[in-house]
Scaffold this motif. Structure first.
Motif, PDB file in Angstrom:
ATOM      1  N   SER A 236      -8.435   0.309 -10.905  1.00  0.00           N
ATOM      2  CA  SER A 236      -8.128   0.384  -9.467  1.00  0.00           C
ATOM      3  C   SER A 236      -7.790   1.797  -9.002  1.00  0.00           C
ATOM      4  O   SER A 236      -7.645   2.039  -7.801  1.00  0.00           O
ATOM      5  CB  SER A 236      -6.960  -0.543  -9.134  1.00  0.00           C
ATOM      6  OG  SER A 236      -5.737  -0.036  -9.671  1.00  0.00           O
TER       7      SER A 236
ATOM      8  N   THR B 285       0.858  -1.188   0.000  1.00  0.00           N
ATOM      9  CA  THR B 285       0.000   0.000   0.000  1.00  0.00           C
ATOM     10  C   THR B 285       0.890   1.232   0.000  1.00  0.00           C
ATOM     11  O   THR B 285       1.773   1.376   0.846  1.00  0.00           O
ATOM     12  CB  THR B 285      -0.913   0.022   1.238  1.00  0.00           C
ATOM     13  OG1 THR B 285      -1.731  -1.159   1.232  1.00  0.00           O
ATOM     14  CG2 THR B 285      -1.793   1.262   1.239  1.00  0.00           C
TER      15      THR B 285
ATOM     16  N   LYS C 121      -8.264   5.496  -7.894  1.00  0.00           N
ATOM     17  CA  LYS C 121      -9.275   6.369  -7.303  1.00  0.00           C
ATOM     18  C   LYS C 121      -8.798   7.820  -7.400  1.00  0.00           C
ATOM     19  O   LYS C 121      -7.638   8.120  -7.112  1.00  0.00           O
ATOM     20  CB  LYS C 121      -9.536   6.007  -5.842  1.00  0.00           C
ATOM     21  CG  LYS C 121      -9.970   4.555  -5.639  1.00  0.00           C
ATOM     22  CD  LYS C 121     -11.269   4.252  -6.386  1.00  0.00           C
ATOM     23  CE  LYS C 121     -11.692   2.808  -6.191  1.00  0.00           C
ATOM     24  NZ  LYS C 121     -12.907   2.457  -6.982  1.00  0.00           N
TER      25      LYS C 121
ATOM     26  N   SER D  41      -4.894   7.507  -6.199  1.00  0.00           N
ATOM     27  CA  SER D  41      -4.475   6.442  -5.290  1.00  0.00           C
ATOM     28  C   SER D  41      -4.884   5.087  -5.845  1.00  0.00           C
ATOM     29  O   SER D  41      -5.811   4.980  -6.661  1.00  0.00           O
ATOM     30  CB  SER D  41      -5.080   6.654  -3.899  1.00  0.00           C
ATOM     31  OG  SER D  41      -6.495   6.626  -3.953  1.00  0.00           O
TER      32      SER D  41
ATOM     33  N   SER E 129      -6.456   1.411  -5.244  1.00  0.00           N
ATOM     34  CA  SER E 129      -7.375   0.751  -4.308  1.00  0.00           C
ATOM     35  C   SER E 129      -7.041  -0.725  -4.096  1.00  0.00           C
ATOM     36  O   SER E 129      -7.552  -1.350  -3.175  1.00  0.00           O
ATOM     37  CB  SER E 129      -8.822   0.881  -4.802  1.00  0.00           C
ATOM     38  OG  SER E 129      -8.979   0.236  -6.064  1.00  0.00           O
ATOM     39  N   ASP E 130      -6.168  -1.285  -4.962  1.00  0.00           N
ATOM     40  CA  ASP E 130      -5.743  -2.669  -4.798  1.00  0.00           C
ATOM     41  C   ASP E 130      -4.369  -2.857  -5.426  1.00  0.00           C
ATOM     42  O   ASP E 130      -3.719  -1.867  -5.795  1.00  0.00           O
ATOM     43  CB  ASP E 130      -6.771  -3.649  -5.393  1.00  0.00           C
ATOM     44  CG  ASP E 130      -7.032  -3.413  -6.877  1.00  0.00           C
ATOM     45  OD1 ASP E 130      -6.069  -3.042  -7.600  1.00  0.00           O
ATOM     46  OD2 ASP E 130      -8.184  -3.588  -7.335  1.00  0.00           O
TER      47      ASP E 130
END
Length: 435
Positions: A266, A36, A268, A256, A258-259
């Motif tokens: 993915s 992350t 965002k 960003s 998300s996964d």
């Protein structure tokens, strides 16, 4: 049958040839495929960066050397010695978009001039110019850092890449990538043709402009061969970039993941104005004259009034000072006249008494003129100068003629009185598309 060590060496040599040289130059501080990571600051707008001076604060970082700026030619990226690879890297990312760069490539065997888009997952879109090839530009792309030498393309450039500036443009949507030279489309990549989109560049990108030595002797053999040979550091090599237009097809404050899929779905988008947007549109610092012109009329009148008051006080102070100086001068002149008159009266008295003041000797002590008599300051000799006898029967008259050849000492010794201060060429309308 070859030994295992020979097989390993052969595989290593093959890998050095096949691995993308540019991929070896890039890195990511945090790869969202594995962990992350913090959000990426967005561009969220379109802007032309003209490199006749330093870019707006907070928009680009300079690494691995010095980038200088010229009013005529723009930004100069120069390799002067081994280990240098001056690069401008954007602090912002764009998610789908377009860049147009006016660039003049550097000459020199092994020297690589480059325009690179790269993402945190190592998606990549490139323009590269080999210093030993003055007639062609190279285009390339990678997905998720996967090295594939078959992705490169080589394209002739009218007039050559090293003698003049050319417009190198790339446009990027979720469906396709396109490369243009001076407004002419020279290559298209459809997403479905990049391993069914898996290796298609599809995550937020930052822009890098830089020069590096692919021919450095410390590079892998495959990289040196790809770059055209070893670099000679006995002279400098310079790439020039006049301007860079960057358009973000998305709008927002940041992007960003998300996964850990590395897919465009993915990503965002956080709404709002980005830091880059605010830096670009920040009003420049005004000069003193501009600040004065911006003041309201009432404020200006107040300043004028205050200035007039200060000026009046200065005039009054000057008048008072002048008056005091004149009064002091009059006092000093009166005192000087008084001393002069006293000296005149004293000399007059000496004459009436029949004495010659020039015949008296000064021994350094103070003269008490008010007493009217000689003190230790003025001593009368016991006998006439030039004789060894005692005092005569009659007192010696100092005002009478002195016997020759002796001279009467003067009142003062003369030795004591010594004066000590561009539009984009071959541009075209924005492409349609989004992520």
């Amino acid at each position: 049958m070859p030994s295992s060590s020979s097989l390993v060496a052969a595989l290593a040599l093959l890998a050095s040839v096949l691995v993308s040289p540019v991929a070896g130059q890039l890195h990511t501080d945090c790869n969202p495929l594995n962990e992350t990571c913090p959000a990426d600051p967005a561009l969220g707008t379109a802007h032309t960066f003209v490199f006749n001076s330093t870019p707006p604060a907070g928009t680009f970082n300079t690494t691995a050397g010095v980038v200088s700026y010229s009013a005529d030619l723009g930004a100069a990226f120069t390799i002067n010695r081994k280990g240098e690879s001056p690069t401008l890297i954007s602090n912002f990312y764009f998610f789908g978009g377009r860049t147009e760069v006016l660039l003049r490539a550097a000459s020199g065997t092994g020297i690589i001039s480059s325009i690179v888009w790269s993402s945190d997952v190592l998606d990549e879109v490139d323009w590269e110019f080999m210093g030993g090839n003055a007639t062609h530009a190279s285009t390339n792309y990678f997905g998720k850092g996967h090295p594939d030498f078959r992705n490169a393309g080589y394209h002739p450039v009218a007039g050559g890449v090293q003698d003049d500036f050319h417009n190198y443009t790339s446009t990027w949507t979720e469906d396709k990538l396109e490369w243009f030279i001076d407004g002419e489309l020279i290559r298209t990549l459809h997403a479905k043709d990049a391993n069914d989109s898996y290796y298609y560049p599809q995550t937020p990108m930052k822009l890098s402009l830089g020069i590096w030595a692919g021919g450095d002797p410390d590079q892998p053999k495959g990289t040196i061969e790809w770059a055209g040979g070893e670099t000679d550091y006995s002279r400098p090599y310079t790439m020039w970039v006049k301007s860079a237009f960057v358009e973000d097809y998305s709008t927002g404050k940041e992007y960003s993941y998300s996964d850990n899929s590395g897919s465009w779905e993915s990503i965002k988008i956080v709404s709002g104005n980005s830091t880059a947007f605010e830096n670009i549109h920040r009003e420049p610092e005004k000069s003193l004259s501009e600040k004065w012109e911006a003041l309201p009329a009432g404020t200006k009148m107040g300043v004028y009034g205050a200035a007039g008051g200060v000026g009046g006080l200065l005039i009054v102070a000057l008048a008072v000072y002048s008056f005091k100086q004149r009064r002091r001068g009059r006092r000093e002149a009166a005192l000087a006249a008084q001393r002069e008159e006293q000296e005149r009266l004293e000399l007059e008295r000496f004459r009436k008494e029949g004495r010659d003041p020039d015949a008296l000797r000064f021994d350094g002590a103070e003269y008490k003129g008010a007493a009217g008599v000689a003190t230790a300051a003025y001593a009368v000799p016991d006998s006439p100068p030039g004789t060894s006898a005692g005092p005569p029967a009659a007192a010696w008259d100092p005002t009478g003629p002195a016997p020759a050849p002796a001279a009467v000492p003067l009142l003062r010794d003369d030795a004591m009185n010594s004066p000590v201060g561009p539009p984009r060429n071959n541009s075209f309308p924005p492409q349609q598309g989004r992520f």
